[in-house]
Design a protein around this motif. Structure first.
Motif, PDB file in Angstrom:
ATOM      1  N   ASP A  26       8.655   2.841 -13.352  1.00 31.94           N
ATOM      2  CA  ASP A  26       8.019   1.586 -13.768  1.00 31.94           C
ATOM      3  C   ASP A  26       7.652   0.731 -12.555  1.00 31.94           C
ATOM      4  O   ASP A  26       6.598   0.092 -12.535  1.00 31.94           O
ATOM      5  N   GLU A  27       8.514   0.696 -11.557  1.00 28.54           N
ATOM      6  CA  GLU A  27       8.230  -0.064 -10.329  1.00 28.54           C
ATOM      7  C   GLU A  27       7.090   0.575  -9.547  1.00 28.54           C
ATOM      8  O   GLU A  27       6.244  -0.109  -8.988  1.00 28.54           O
ATOM      9  N   PHE A  28       7.071   1.897  -9.501  1.00 26.46           N
ATOM     10  CA  PHE A  28       6.003   2.606  -8.788  1.00 26.46           C
ATOM     11  C   PHE A  28       4.629   2.266  -9.371  1.00 26.46           C
ATOM     12  O   PHE A  28       3.655   2.097  -8.637  1.00 26.46           O
ATOM     13  N   MET A  29       4.555   2.152 -10.678  1.00 25.22           N
ATOM     14  CA  MET A  29       3.276   1.898 -11.349  1.00 25.22           C
ATOM     15  C   MET A  29       2.735   0.490 -11.085  1.00 25.22           C
ATOM     16  O   MET A  29       1.576   0.215 -11.354  1.00 25.22           O
ATOM     17  N   LYS A  30       3.542  -0.402 -10.497  1.00 32.59           N
ATOM     18  CA  LYS A  30       3.126  -1.787 -10.244  1.00 32.59           C
ATOM     19  C   LYS A  30       2.455  -1.958  -8.882  1.00 32.59           C
ATOM     20  O   LYS A  30       2.511  -3.013  -8.277  1.00 32.59           O
ATOM     21  N   VAL A  31       1.789  -0.933  -8.407  1.00 29.27           N
ATOM     22  CA  VAL A  31       1.133  -0.970  -7.100  1.00 29.27           C
ATOM     23  C   VAL A  31      -0.083  -1.892  -7.145  1.00 29.27           C
ATOM     24  O   VAL A  31      -0.766  -2.010  -8.162  1.00 29.27           O
ATOM     25  N   ILE A  32      -0.322  -2.560  -6.035  1.00 29.00           N
ATOM     26  CA  ILE A  32      -1.427  -3.521  -5.903  1.00 29.00           C
ATOM     27  C   ILE A  32      -2.360  -3.049  -4.795  1.00 29.00           C
ATOM     28  O   ILE A  32      -1.914  -2.685  -3.704  1.00 29.00           O
ATOM     29  N   ASN A  33      -3.649  -3.071  -5.071  1.00 32.41           N
ATOM     30  CA  ASN A  33      -4.662  -2.676  -4.083  1.00 32.41           C
ATOM     31  C   ASN A  33      -5.053  -3.887  -3.248  1.00 32.41           C
ATOM     32  O   ASN A  33      -5.612  -4.848  -3.763  1.00 32.41           O
ATOM     33  N   GLY A  34      -4.786  -3.819  -1.940  1.00 36.30           N
ATOM     34  CA  GLY A  34      -5.175  -4.885  -1.031  1.00 36.30           C
ATOM     35  C   GLY A  34      -6.418  -4.541  -0.224  1.00 36.30           C
ATOM     36  O   GLY A  34      -6.760  -5.249   0.717  1.00 36.30           O
ATOM     37  N   GLY A  35      -7.089  -3.446  -0.563  1.00 33.46           N
ATOM     38  CA  GLY A  35      -8.298  -3.037   0.156  1.00 33.46           C
ATOM     39  C   GLY A  35      -7.973  -2.171   1.355  1.00 33.46           C
ATOM     40  O   GLY A  35      -8.253  -0.976   1.364  1.00 33.46           O
ATOM     41  N   TYR A  36      -7.370  -2.780   2.370  1.00 30.97           N
ATOM     42  CA  TYR A  36      -6.993  -2.036   3.576  1.00 30.97           C
ATOM     43  C   TYR A  36      -5.500  -1.712   3.599  1.00 30.97           C
ATOM     44  O   TYR A  36      -4.984  -1.233   4.586  1.00 30.97           O
ATOM     45  N   PHE A  37      -4.835  -1.980   2.486  1.00 26.12           N
ATOM     46  CA  PHE A  37      -3.421  -1.644   2.338  1.00 26.12           C
ATOM     47  C   PHE A  37      -3.119  -1.615   0.843  1.00 26.12           C
ATOM     48  O   PHE A  37      -3.903  -2.095   0.032  1.00 26.12           O
ATOM     49  N   ILE A  38      -1.976  -1.020   0.514  1.00 27.41           N
ATOM     50  CA  ILE A  38      -1.459  -1.107  -0.844  1.00 27.41           C
ATOM     51  C   ILE A  38      -0.044  -1.648  -0.738  1.00 27.41           C
ATOM     52  O   ILE A  38       0.614  -1.484   0.296  1.00 27.41           O
ATOM     53  N   GLU A  39       0.410  -2.312  -1.779  1.00 30.86           N
ATOM     54  CA  GLU A  39       1.762  -2.860  -1.754  1.00 30.86           C
ATOM     55  C   GLU A  39       2.348  -2.876  -3.160  1.00 30.86           C
ATOM     56  O   GLU A  39       1.624  -2.794  -4.144  1.00 30.86           O
ATOM     57  N   TRP A  40       3.644  -2.961  -3.192  1.00 28.67           N
ATOM     58  CA  TRP A  40       4.379  -3.037  -4.446  1.00 28.67           C
ATOM     59  C   TRP A  40       5.143  -4.345  -4.482  1.00 28.67           C
ATOM     60  O   TRP A  40       5.421  -4.949  -3.446  1.00 28.67           O
ATOM     61  N   GLN A  41       5.555  -4.755  -5.669  1.00 26.95           N
ATOM     62  CA  GLN A  41       6.283  -6.005  -5.838  1.00 26.95           C
ATOM     63  C   GLN A  41       7.595  -6.019  -5.068  1.00 26.95           C
ATOM     64  O   GLN A  41       8.075  -7.072  -4.670  1.00 26.95           O
ATOM     65  N   CYS A  42       8.172  -4.846  -4.806  1.00 27.41           N
ATOM     66  CA  CYS A  42       9.449  -4.768  -4.085  1.00 27.41           C
ATOM     67  C   CYS A  42       9.283  -5.018  -2.583  1.00 27.41           C
ATOM     68  O   CYS A  42      10.263  -5.123  -1.860  1.00 27.41           O
ATOM     69  N   GLY A  43       8.035  -5.116  -2.106  1.00 22.91           N
ATOM     70  CA  GLY A  43       7.785  -5.368  -0.693  1.00 22.91           C
ATOM     71  C   GLY A  43       7.352  -4.149   0.096  1.00 22.91           C
ATOM     72  O   GLY A  43       6.914  -4.266   1.235  1.00 22.91           O
ATOM     73  N   ALA A  44       7.460  -2.952  -0.481  1.00 20.64           N
ATOM     74  CA  ALA A  44       6.999  -1.733   0.196  1.00 20.64           C
ATOM     75  C   ALA A  44       5.478  -1.777   0.305  1.00 20.64           C
ATOM     76  O   ALA A  44       4.801  -2.283  -0.586  1.00 20.64           O
ATOM     77  N   ASP A  45       4.968  -1.259   1.409  1.00 22.35           N
ATOM     78  CA  ASP A  45       3.521  -1.209   1.571  1.00 22.35           C
ATOM     79  C   ASP A  45       3.115  -0.037   2.455  1.00 22.35           C
ATOM     80  O   ASP A  45       3.927   0.529   3.180  1.00 22.35           O
ATOM     81  N   LEU A  46       1.856   0.333   2.367  1.00 17.63           N
ATOM     82  CA  LEU A  46       1.264   1.386   3.187  1.00 17.63           C
ATOM     83  C   LEU A  46      -0.134   0.937   3.589  1.00 17.63           C
ATOM     84  O   LEU A  46      -0.878   0.386   2.767  1.00 17.63           O
TER      85      LEU A  46
END
Length: 85
Positions: free
Chosen positions: A44-64
């Motif tokens: 459920d947490e994995f599915m909450k990913v947010i598209n930042g354009g030049y990065f992606i992030e999750w509500q838990c603070g993880a990002d790529l």
């Protein structure tokens, strides 16, 4: 690379469409062993990913960054352009 579309899959894979039309898959499972990504073991947490354009992030603070994704993704095709009449 700029991320145009981002679609999380239930198997910890992200389906990604780049702004240039390339379509690929990015497997997040190798990152789940790291503390910053630990919360993403919950689907459920994995599915909450947010598209930042030049990065992606999750509500838990993880990002790529999109650079990290582009270096390690599997390109599976190109978006077929829509034909307008």
């Amino acid at each position: 690379m700029r991320i145009a579309e981002l679609h999380p899959q239930p198997d910890w894979v992200l389906s990604i469409v780049a702004e240039d039309g390339r379509v690929g898959r990015f497997d997040v499972t190798p990152y789940l062993e790291y503390e910053a990504f630990e919360a993403l073991r919950d689907p459920d947490e994995f599915m909450k990913v947010i598209n930042g354009g030049y990065f992606i992030e999750w509500q838990c603070g993880a990002d790529l960054s999109s650079d990290t994704i582009e270096a390690r993704w599997e390109v599976v095709g190109d978006v077929v352009p829509k034909i307008t009449v």
